[in-house]
Design a protein around this motif. Structure first.
Motif, PDB file in Angstrom:
ATOM      1  N   ASP A  15      34.638  -9.526 -18.041  1.00  0.00           N
ATOM      2  CA  ASP A  15      33.663  -9.608 -16.932  1.00  0.00           C
ATOM      3  C   ASP A  15      32.294  -9.140 -17.407  1.00  0.00           C
ATOM      4  O   ASP A  15      31.258  -9.664 -16.989  1.00  0.00           O
ATOM      5  CB  ASP A  15      34.118  -8.736 -15.750  1.00  0.00           C
ATOM      6  CG  ASP A  15      35.407  -9.267 -15.160  1.00  0.00           C
ATOM      7  OD1 ASP A  15      35.727 -10.434 -15.449  1.00  0.00           O
ATOM      8  OD2 ASP A  15      36.101  -8.519 -14.447  1.00  0.00           O
ATOM      9  N   ASN A  16      32.304  -8.148 -18.289  1.00  0.00           N
ATOM     10  CA  ASN A  16      31.063  -7.614 -18.827  1.00  0.00           C
ATOM     11  C   ASN A  16      30.277  -8.718 -19.549  1.00  0.00           C
ATOM     12  O   ASN A  16      29.069  -8.884 -19.359  1.00  0.00           O
ATOM     13  CB  ASN A  16      31.444  -6.504 -19.820  1.00  0.00           C
ATOM     14  CG  ASN A  16      30.327  -5.522 -19.995  1.00  0.00           C
ATOM     15  OD1 ASN A  16      29.190  -5.824 -19.663  1.00  0.00           O
ATOM     16  ND2 ASN A  16      30.648  -4.367 -20.528  1.00  0.00           N
ATOM     17  N   VAL A  17      31.007  -9.479 -20.376  1.00  0.00           N
ATOM     18  CA  VAL A  17      30.355 -10.583 -21.092  1.00  0.00           C
ATOM     19  C   VAL A  17      29.911 -11.656 -20.106  1.00  0.00           C
ATOM     20  O   VAL A  17      28.802 -12.178 -20.197  1.00  0.00           O
ATOM     21  CB  VAL A  17      31.314 -11.199 -22.139  1.00  0.00           C
ATOM     22  CG1 VAL A  17      30.718 -12.457 -22.731  1.00  0.00           C
ATOM     23  CG2 VAL A  17      31.607 -10.203 -23.235  1.00  0.00           C
ATOM     24  N   GLU A  18      30.776 -11.938 -19.119  1.00  0.00           N
ATOM     25  CA  GLU A  18      30.430 -12.972 -18.136  1.00  0.00           C
ATOM     26  C   GLU A  18      29.149 -12.603 -17.385  1.00  0.00           C
ATOM     27  O   GLU A  18      28.363 -13.462 -17.014  1.00  0.00           O
ATOM     28  CB  GLU A  18      31.580 -13.190 -17.137  1.00  0.00           C
ATOM     29  CG  GLU A  18      32.794 -13.895 -17.733  1.00  0.00           C
ATOM     30  CD  GLU A  18      32.595 -15.401 -17.899  1.00  0.00           C
ATOM     31  OE1 GLU A  18      31.465 -15.884 -17.707  1.00  0.00           O
ATOM     32  OE2 GLU A  18      33.566 -16.088 -18.225  1.00  0.00           O
ATOM     33  N   GLN A  19      28.979 -11.312 -17.180  1.00  0.00           N
ATOM     34  CA  GLN A  19      27.791 -10.845 -16.460  1.00  0.00           C
ATOM     35  C   GLN A  19      26.533 -11.175 -17.269  1.00  0.00           C
ATOM     36  O   GLN A  19      25.564 -11.724 -16.742  1.00  0.00           O
ATOM     37  CB  GLN A  19      27.906  -9.323 -16.310  1.00  0.00           C
ATOM     38  CG  GLN A  19      27.213  -8.761 -15.105  1.00  0.00           C
ATOM     39  CD  GLN A  19      27.506  -7.268 -15.020  1.00  0.00           C
ATOM     40  OE1 GLN A  19      28.434  -6.765 -15.655  1.00  0.00           O
ATOM     41  NE2 GLN A  19      26.723  -6.544 -14.260  1.00  0.00           N
ATOM     42  N   THR A  20      26.589 -10.849 -18.577  1.00  0.00           N
ATOM     43  CA  THR A  20      25.453 -11.173 -19.443  1.00  0.00           C
ATOM     44  C   THR A  20      25.268 -12.684 -19.511  1.00  0.00           C
ATOM     45  O   THR A  20      24.149 -13.185 -19.491  1.00  0.00           O
ATOM     46  CB  THR A  20      25.703 -10.634 -20.866  1.00  0.00           C
ATOM     47  OG1 THR A  20      26.270  -9.342 -20.771  1.00  0.00           O
ATOM     48  CG2 THR A  20      24.436 -10.591 -21.652  1.00  0.00           C
ATOM     49  N   ARG A  21      26.391 -13.405 -19.587  1.00  0.00           N
ATOM     50  CA  ARG A  21      26.320 -14.862 -19.638  1.00  0.00           C
ATOM     51  C   ARG A  21      25.650 -15.392 -18.366  1.00  0.00           C
ATOM     52  O   ARG A  21      24.913 -16.368 -18.399  1.00  0.00           O
ATOM     53  CB  ARG A  21      27.744 -15.427 -19.772  1.00  0.00           C
ATOM     54  CG  ARG A  21      27.862 -16.929 -19.720  1.00  0.00           C
ATOM     55  CD  ARG A  21      27.286 -17.606 -20.928  1.00  0.00           C
ATOM     56  NE  ARG A  21      27.462 -19.052 -20.879  1.00  0.00           N
ATOM     57  CZ  ARG A  21      26.862 -19.915 -21.669  1.00  0.00           C
ATOM     58  NH1 ARG A  21      26.027 -19.491 -22.596  1.00  0.00           N
ATOM     59  NH2 ARG A  21      27.064 -21.205 -21.565  1.00  0.00           N
ATOM     60  N   GLY A  22      25.930 -14.706 -17.248  1.00  0.00           N
ATOM     61  CA  GLY A  22      25.297 -15.097 -15.988  1.00  0.00           C
ATOM     62  C   GLY A  22      23.783 -15.037 -16.096  1.00  0.00           C
ATOM     63  O   GLY A  22      23.074 -15.958 -15.692  1.00  0.00           O
ATOM     64  N   LYS A  23      23.279 -13.918 -16.691  1.00  0.00           N
ATOM     65  CA  LYS A  23      21.819 -13.790 -16.864  1.00  0.00           C
ATOM     66  C   LYS A  23      21.303 -14.898 -17.774  1.00  0.00           C
ATOM     67  O   LYS A  23      20.264 -15.502 -17.520  1.00  0.00           O
ATOM     68  CB  LYS A  23      21.488 -12.435 -17.504  1.00  0.00           C
ATOM     69  CG  LYS A  23      21.653 -11.260 -16.576  1.00  0.00           C
ATOM     70  CD  LYS A  23      21.252  -9.983 -17.302  1.00  0.00           C
ATOM     71  CE  LYS A  23      21.763  -8.751 -16.587  1.00  0.00           C
ATOM     72  NZ  LYS A  23      21.865  -7.601 -17.475  1.00  0.00           N
ATOM     73  N   GLU A  24      22.079 -15.149 -18.835  1.00  0.00           N
ATOM     74  CA  GLU A  24      21.666 -16.184 -19.786  1.00  0.00           C
ATOM     75  C   GLU A  24      21.605 -17.536 -19.077  1.00  0.00           C
ATOM     76  O   GLU A  24      20.665 -18.305 -19.272  1.00  0.00           O
ATOM     77  CB  GLU A  24      22.673 -16.226 -20.944  1.00  0.00           C
ATOM     78  CG  GLU A  24      22.290 -17.172 -22.064  1.00  0.00           C
ATOM     79  CD  GLU A  24      23.374 -17.266 -23.131  1.00  0.00           C
ATOM     80  OE1 GLU A  24      23.134 -17.941 -24.131  1.00  0.00           O
ATOM     81  OE2 GLU A  24      24.462 -16.679 -22.957  1.00  0.00           O
ATOM     82  N   LEU A  25      22.615 -17.793 -18.216  1.00  0.00           N
ATOM     83  CA  LEU A  25      22.641 -19.084 -17.519  1.00  0.00           C
ATOM     84  C   LEU A  25      21.477 -19.206 -16.547  1.00  0.00           C
ATOM     85  O   LEU A  25      20.947 -20.290 -16.345  1.00  0.00           O
ATOM     86  CB  LEU A  25      23.971 -19.272 -16.782  1.00  0.00           C
ATOM     87  CG  LEU A  25      25.145 -19.634 -17.695  1.00  0.00           C
ATOM     88  CD1 LEU A  25      26.446 -19.600 -16.913  1.00  0.00           C
ATOM     89  CD2 LEU A  25      24.947 -21.008 -18.305  1.00  0.00           C
TER      90      LEU A  25
END
Length: 1528
Positions: A449-459
């Motif tokens: 989830d931690n990575v997904e959160q950063t990925r969310g910002k990237e997206l």
């Protein structure tokens, strides 16, 4: 020159021929003499071209005589003809007179050329003709890049590339196939050019003034850029021929209806009709041919211009790289260590700034060509349509700044995206490195989830990026529509009659031409701005401090500037005969250090009252007076930070000398041999003279070990010739053999950044081995024992230093902290706080400075005690070897699987190997494309496809409507009232035309105009929708692919991570994800747009003139083969370009890291040579790639020109033979479309090739998506498991068999054991006996295929994994910490109170240390926990296990990597804090489990003994007591 003249001659013959045919038509009967001579002349000129080419290749100039005779005869005949014309008063107003005059001039010039060749080469009548040798490069068979050497025709069409591109179809292009670069393009040649231009700017008056890089670039590379700009201007001017010819053809067809009957009075001389130029240009067939020729020429010039700029750009990059590299080799060490110049900055200079400048050069001709193109376009529009055209043009011009704004926004968003993706990668890397721990603690989802959160910002920033990109695409598509709309609407209101078809379609074509430069201008301007910044950075870098400047200040510069200049002249002279290899060093190595004849010859180095600094004006070393005796062992000792390493570097000249001198004794002559190591070419002679004045090469092992990205053997020999005996001796001295045996390919294994990562001790031993192997008189070893354990240190000291080096009578300077070795020293230098405390033998010090000697003694005793402790431990080295073995034990089988790509396909088509490779290489990966599109979502795919089709239909409809509207006007003006669609109106009615009533036309307009406006509006809206659809389709595909990939990989079984190299997994998350995120959507958009444009154009032409379809068949076949061959070759060349770029970048960063070592060894020349080779290799690949692109574009452009010609001819014929459909406006429409095809054909192929390369990323990601996940669902539901399970900690192991993979052998066989609640159990056995596998079995991490483990009455195989793993605790051998706060590391689930965390830290003896940190529990842990020592990290892991209050704790070799003190703490804590819990200890030191209540001893997967520790020890013959004995 001859080629250009001959081509002009051919063109004039074509004109003459056309003129003859048209004249003879006008006269109504055939006059062969008007055009036959022209035809014969054309054939003769063509033959002369072929003839001359063959003479050139066979190098037999005598045959030129025949040509010479032909030119003379032709010249005479044409002169007679011209004279006759003049006699009969035919003047320049007649076309035929002009043509004949031109022919006379051309024949005269050709004659002059031949005479000149005869004069220069001295053949025919001369006795000793000059021998002509082919250029040097062609004699070298390695040179395969022939562009500079082939004839003009082959240069223009890239014919010489054919064998390469067609051959790629049969077997892939390799580096060998593309050979070497010609001399003029090599980095060295260009570097010398740029360097001369740069240095020439330094004047005697102002030597410190920084030379301008811009000026140097202009001086070195200005000429080709001017040439390219000339080509560009020619191409742009020819580009306007298209619209004008269309306008002419349509106009002529319109007028043809009018003047069918109006016979002109012909003026005839000599009984033949002579026509004027304008008359010829009114003939539509002539115009069609002219249009074709103009297109061919325009495209040829354009490609030539591109090629020249790209070649120049590549040359410039090569020169800049060499310049930067030379500067790196001379950078002062203080710059690097004081942080003025970080490695990152240097890497950026190499990877980013040089590329920015290269791209700027590619685009710079546009800077001055585009404004001219725009101005010309606007003038022509005004000429066609008057003021209304300026309105349309102003729409385009006004929207250009908006484009620029979007472009800058895009750049900003990209930066933002980059930051987020770096962050995401960092987190992903951490997860993958600590995956074992995450799985054992059941924390995968939290970190996921931690990575997904950063990925969310990237997206989010990718979404912005997608939006701006689609805006930019939308502007590009919608601007021409808007401009056309504005133009025709204003034209309608200003000028009631409205434009004719000829004007309308010429204007349409002009708008298409105008949009491109305006769209590109914003890009070019952006690149220009970036280039300014890059040049700024570069010049700052080139101005930074250099090493060795200070050693010149002592006043005796032996090589004065003049002799330096002489040397420069000399190299120029030499370079003809000598290989150019080492010219670079000739005047690059300032002689660094000068030697005084020393008083005593037995001193190798002497420093007299030296003071040295690292450049910040703080003295690091002061008042240094030392001497290093020749051939003896000198030791430098002192506390940490007292300047020992600095002393070595000062002697090597790496520090700035404020005062004093360093003297090096001269070499005896016989030993000069070792200097060159490799036999340099003679060019190096002068270098050797300079060198003997310098210090000799010093073998230096730095404190921080530095390895090359090369094999182990190359790292040790380091450029010296390989000597087997010596090599073996060195390896034994450094005890590297056991480590080498572990490596998969022995000493041929690649190590370093791209290879296998070795541990600190292994790296250090390789560096020491390098210093020992080199054949130098002096060896400097800087603390070589720091990362070694005691056994190795002793071995290295005895075998390596005392035996190997001393036997060779080499001078050794050893910096060390191990005082027990002082007894071996011949000479000791004791340092304190940057100055020398004592110097002398151990005896001297014992007598003169008893205090110091006693201090040393106490320290030695303490070290001896540590030694004893050390020996009890299993030495650090065995551990390192163990880690290495672990890294490899599972790698072997993977190597076969890892030929990533075409494995699956190969099985399918395994019939005839050769044909399969060919087929496979030219197939488009449709399956992968479909997978990509489907992951974008079906609605998006549907939206994209439908909106694209609609958009193109609407655009065609707009132009079609325009055709109807303008033709209706033309026809109205032809005959009022007759039907608008009748094209061939009888001659009589058209003769008596009366002006039509205006009202009728106004009605027509009121009918046409609203529809036109509505269509344009619809077109613009659809452009907007399609541009958004493609980008957001790409975005949703990227989102889904990354999400699935992350989940798949994080939930994969642990075996997957053992078998798959970490780098490979990371590549999917970095490079491949980046391609899917940012590169595929624009390529896809461009591909769909250009394909649909071409298809709609061909459709329109075919519907207007169906005859066109007949010609289309051969064209389509040709196109199919061109794209098929190109795609394969392009893919290969792109791979080559990528694969040659990496070693180059690595070489730069390597050099920057190992500067001191390279300079100490004096290997600058070898490293420069390597850099030049790498640069040239990469440049060769890039040049071939760009030549292949030109090859494709020239061919598709010629195809496009043929399409235009066929379309024009078909429409003219259908018009002449009176098809009713052939409405004049539609002819214009067809031709305008045919013109657009030429622009888009090559984009179809280029985008197809790019998409194919990019789809490989999707394919690789997909291959990981098929990985099996672990089975997270057990047969029990988590609600059935008691809350406090396991409450007692009772473990029953029943007939357990375990394997890592169904394909592999079992690692545990039929193990049965019973562990009581709260018991302390030890497990031991030799390496590989299955101890750790048992610990993994408790967590169900391995395949339990027989038997079971029952904990507190529940079989663990039935539990859901999450439940099982979250209820047990484990401490692993390697302490793993994640970046974040301490709190996050102890309790990522955020379930515990602060008190509980502090309690855990207190138990682990860390409370005080954490309290002292800023922020306490919220203090930051850096990546991998680097800011804590290994021992502290291990204690944190203990605290982490304690936070989870589980009744079972498993310790897997947890004390392996920590010191005695920490280990004692750990043991104590386990005994007290875990007194009531079951503790299973897997021990690598048997001593730690001697007291255990139960000991399980394993041997190759079988449980052999099980009893309490003391009982087993009592049995003499037990395996346990044997283990204890060997380990003691």
């Amino acid at each position: 020159m001859r080629w250009i003249l001959t081509f002009l001659l051919l063109f004039v013959h074509v004109c003459e021929f056309a003129e003859g045919i048209v004249s003879s038509k006008v006269m109504g009967n055939n006059h062969l003499h008007l055009f036959m001579p022209a035809f014969m002349g054309f054939i003769a000129a063509t033959t002369s071209v072929v003839y001359y080419h063959n003479i050139e290749t066979s190098n037999f100039p005598k045959l030129l005589l025949v040509l010479f005779i032909y030119w003379v005869l032709a010249f005479i005949t044409k002169s007679i003809k011209l004279w006759k014309f003049a006699e009969f008063s035919v003047g320049p107003q007649h076309l035929r007179f002009c043509i004949t005059a031109l022919l006379v001039v051309l024949y005269g010039l050709l004659m002059a050329v031949e005479i000149n060749v005869i004069r220069v080469r001295k053949y025919v009548f001369f006795t000793s003709p000059q021998k002509v040798k082919p250029p040097e490069d062609l004699q070298d068979l390695g040179v395969r890049f022939l562009q500079p050497f082939v004839n003009l025709l082959s240069k223009a069409t890239y014919w010489w590339m054919n064998p390469l591109i067609i051959g790629a179809h049969k077997r892939p292009i390799e580096l060998k196939k593309i050979g070497k670069l010609p001399k003029a393009m090599r980095a060295l040649t260009n570097y010398l050019r740029l360097k001369d231009a740069y240095e020439d700017q330094r004047t005697a008056e102002d030597p410190d003034q920084a030379p301008s890089i811009w000026r140097s670039m202009y001086r070195a590379f200005g000429r080709p850029i001017l040439l390219s700009s000339t080509f560009r201007y020619l191409a742009d001017l020819l580009g306007f021929a298209g619209p004008l010819c269309i306008s002419g053809i349509v106009k002529y067809l319109e007028e043809k209806d009018k003047d069918a009957s109006a016979d002109k009075i012909k003026e005839t001389y000599l009984g033949v009709y002579f026509m004027s130029t304008t008359e010829l240009l009114q003939n539509s067939s002539v115009l069609a041919v002219l249009l074709f020729l103009a297109l061919i020429l325009q495209r040829t010039f354009l490609q030539a211009s591109y090629y020249v700029t790209i070649e120049t750009g590549i040359n410039l990059r090569g020169a800049l790289l060499a310049m930067i590299y030379n500067k790196i080799l001379r950078l002062s060490t203080s710059n690097m260590s004081m942080g003025d110049m970080t490695l990152g900055q240097i890497n950026n200079l190499v990877a980013i700034e040089t590329n920015q400048l290269m791209w700027f050069l590619f685009l710079c001709p546009n800077l001055w060509a585009m404004p001219v193109q725009i101005v010309m376009g606007v003038i022509l529009l005004y000429y066609l349509l008057g003021w209304s055209a300026l309105i349309g043009a102003s729409v385009i011009v006004l929207l250009a700044p908006v484009q620029y704004l979007i472009a800058t926004k895009l750049a900003d968003t990209q930066k933002c995206t980059l930051e987020h993706s770096t962050d995401r990668l960092k987190k992903t890397t951490e997860i993958l490195k600590g995956i074992k721990l995450l799985k054992l603690y059941a924390w995968e989802d939290i970190f996921c989830d931690n990575v997904e959160q950063t990925r969310g910002k990237e997206l989010t920033s990718l979404r912005t990026f997608a939006f701006y990109t689609s805006m930019s695409i939308f502007m590009n598509a919608a601007i021409p529509i808007a401009a056309v709309l504005a133009t025709f609407v204003t034209h309608h209101f200003l000028d009631k009659t409205g434009p004719t078809s000829s004007e309308a379609f010429a204007a349409l074509a002009l708008f298409h031409i105008l949009v491109t430069p305006l769209f590109l201008l914003s890009t070019v301007v952006r690149f220009a701005v970036k280039a300014l910044v890059s040049v700024q950075k570069l010049s700052e870098f080139l101005q930074s401090d250099e090493i060795g400047d200070d050693s010149w200040r002592n006043g005796d510069i032996s090589v004065s500037l003049d002799s330096g200049k002489k040397l420069l002249g000399m190299t120029k002279a030499i370079n003809r005969k000598q290989p150019m290899r080492y010219q670079m060093d000739n005047y690059e190595q300032p002689s660094r250090r000068l030697l005084r004849p020393t008083e005593t010859e037995d001193v190798a180095v002497k420093v007299s009252n030296g003071s040295f600094t690292w450049g910040n004006n703080l003295l690091t070393l002061s008042d240094i007076n030392i001497r290093i005796p020749t051939g003896q062992l000198t030791m430098v000792v002192g506390q940490v930070g007292c300047g020992k390493s600095s002393l070595l570097l000062a002697m090597l000249g790496e520090m700035q000398a404020i005062d004093g001198r360093v003297f090096w004794s001269k070499l005896p002559d016989c030993e000069m041999v070792h200097e060159g190591n490799v036999s340099w070419s003679e060019t190096e002679q002068s270098e050797d003279d300079v060198r003997s004045k310098n210090r000799n090469s010093v073998a230096y092992a730095a404190q921080k070990s530095w390895l090359l990205n090369a094999t182990v053997e190359e790292n040790i020999t380091f450029g010296s010739p390989f000597n087997k005996q010596r090599y073996k001796a060195v390896i034994d001295a450094c005890s590297l053999q056991p480590d080498i045996d572990l490596l998969p390919f022995g000493d041929q294994t690649e190590i370093g950044e791209r290879g296998i990562n070795l541990s600190g001790g292994q790296r250090q031993r390789i560096c020491v081995a390098r210093a020992l192997y080199q054949n130098t008189n002096i060896v400097f070893l800087d603390d070589p024992f720091s990362a070694l354990d005691i056994h190795l240190s002793d071995h290295l000291m005895q075998e390596g230093i005392l035996k190997f080096l001393q036997d060779d009578k080499r001078t050794v300077v050893l910096v060390t902290h191990k005082l027990q070795y002082l007894i071996h020293a011949d000479w000791i230098i004791a340092m304190k706080d940057g100055s020398v405390l004592r110097e002398g033998t151990l005896k001297d010090i014992q007598t003169h400075d008893t205090e110091l000697y006693d201090h040393w003694k106490t320290l030695m005793n303490r070290q001896d005690q540590e030694l004893e402790k050390d020996i009890q431990q299993d030495s650090q080295t065995t551990l390192e070897r163990k880690t290495l073995r672990r890294a490899f034990y599972s790698r072997e089988p993977k190597n076969q699987i890892d030929d990533e790509d075409e494995e699956e396909e190969e099985e399918e088509e395994d019939d005839d190997n050769f044909s399969t490779t060919t087929n496979r290489r030219s197939k488009i990966p449709w399956k992968v494309c479909w997978c990509y599109l489907s992951s974008g979502g079906f609605f998006m795919v549907f939206l994209m496809v439908s909106s694209n089709f609609l958009k193109h239909s609407v655009i065609v409809a707009i132009d079609y409507w325009l055709a109807l509207w303008t033709s209706s006007k033309t026809n109205e003006s032809l005959n009022s009232g007759s039907d608008a669609f009748v094209g061939n109106i009888s001659a009589d009615s058209s003769n008596t035309t009366i002006p039509p009533p205006v009202s009728g036309m106004a009605e027509k307009d009121s009918y046409y105009l609203p529809v036109f406006i509505a269509l344009c509006a619809a077109g613009i809206t659809l452009c907007f929708i399609t541009s958004l659809a493609v980008e957001f389709l790409g975005l949703s595909a990227a989102t889904n692919l990354h999400h699935n990939l992350l989940n798949k990989i994080i939930h994969a079984p642990i075996r997957f991570f053992d078998v798959t190299p970490l780098g490979q997994i990371l590549n999917r998350f970095s490079a491949d994800t980046n391609i899917i995120d940012q590169h595929i959507p624009p390529t896809l958009e461009s591909l769909t747009r250009s394909t649909l444009l071409c298809l709609s154009a061909i459709g329109v032409i075919a519907s207007i003139t169906p005859t066109f379809l007949i010609a289309l068949v051969p064209l389509a076949v040709a196109f199919y083969f061109i794209q098929k061959y190109f795609r394969v070759a392009s893919k290969d060349l792109q791979d080559l370009d990528d694969s040659t770029q990496l070693p180059l970048l690595c070489h730069f960063s390597e050099t920057a890291e190992g500067l001191t070592t390279i300079r100490a060894f004096r290997h600058e020349a070898r490293f420069k040579q390597r850099m030049l080779e790498l640069t040239d290799t990469n440049n060769t690949a890039y040049l071939f790639l760009s030549a292949a692109n030109r090859w494709l574009e020239v061919r598709t452009d010629y195809l496009g020109a043929v399409i235009v010609l066929t379309a024009a001819v078909a429409s003219i014929l259908s018009f002449q033979y009176g098809y009713p459909l052939a409405n004049v406006g539609l002819v214009g429409l067809g031709l305008t479309y045919a013109l657009t095809v030429t622009n888009y054909l090559n984009w179809v192929v280029r985008n197809l090739a790019d998409l194919e390369v990019q789809m490989a990323a999707v394919k690789k990601v997909n291959s990981f998506l098929s990985t099996e996940s672990e089975n997270y669902e057990g047969s029990m539901d988590s609600s059935q498991v008691p809350e406090n399970w396991p409450h007692d900690g009772e473990i029953k192991i029943h007939d357990l068999c375990v394997r890592y993979d169904p394909m592999l052998k079992p690692v545990l066989k039929h193990v049965s054991a019973y562990i009581k609640p709260g018991q302390k159990v030890g497990i031991c056995g030799r390496t590989g006996s299955g101890k750790s596998s048992l610990s993994l079995a408790f967590f169900n991490m391995v395949d339990i295929f027989e038997g079971k483990i029952v904990i507190d009455g529940i079989d663990i195989c039935k539990l859901p994994l999450q439940t099982l793993r979250s209820r047990l605790s484990i401490i692993l051998q390697d302490p793993v910490l994640f970046s974040g706060s301490i709190r996050f590391n102890l309790d990522p689930e955020r379930t515990c109170t602060d008190d509980r965390l502090w309690e855990a830290l207190e138990i682990a003896q860390l409370k005080n240390m954490v309290k002292a940190l800023p922020g306490g529990l919220d203090a930051m842990v850096t990546e991998g926990g680097e800011n804590f020592s290994v021992g502290q990290r291990q204690l944190f892991c203990l605290a982490r296990a304690f936070v989870r209050k589980s009744s079972i704790l498993i310790m897997d070799e947890a004390t392996a990597s920590i010191d005695m003190a920490t280990e004692n703490i750990l043991q104590k804590v386990v005994m007290t804090a875990f007194s009531d819990r079951t503790v299973v200890t897997i021990a690598h030191l048997v001593s730690s489990i001697l007291e255990a209540e139960q000991v399980l001893v394993f041997s190759s997967g079988i449980l052999v003994e099980s009893d309490s520790g003391p009982n087993l020890l009592a049995q003499e013959e037990s395996l346990f007591s044997a283990l204890v004995r060997t380990h003691k």
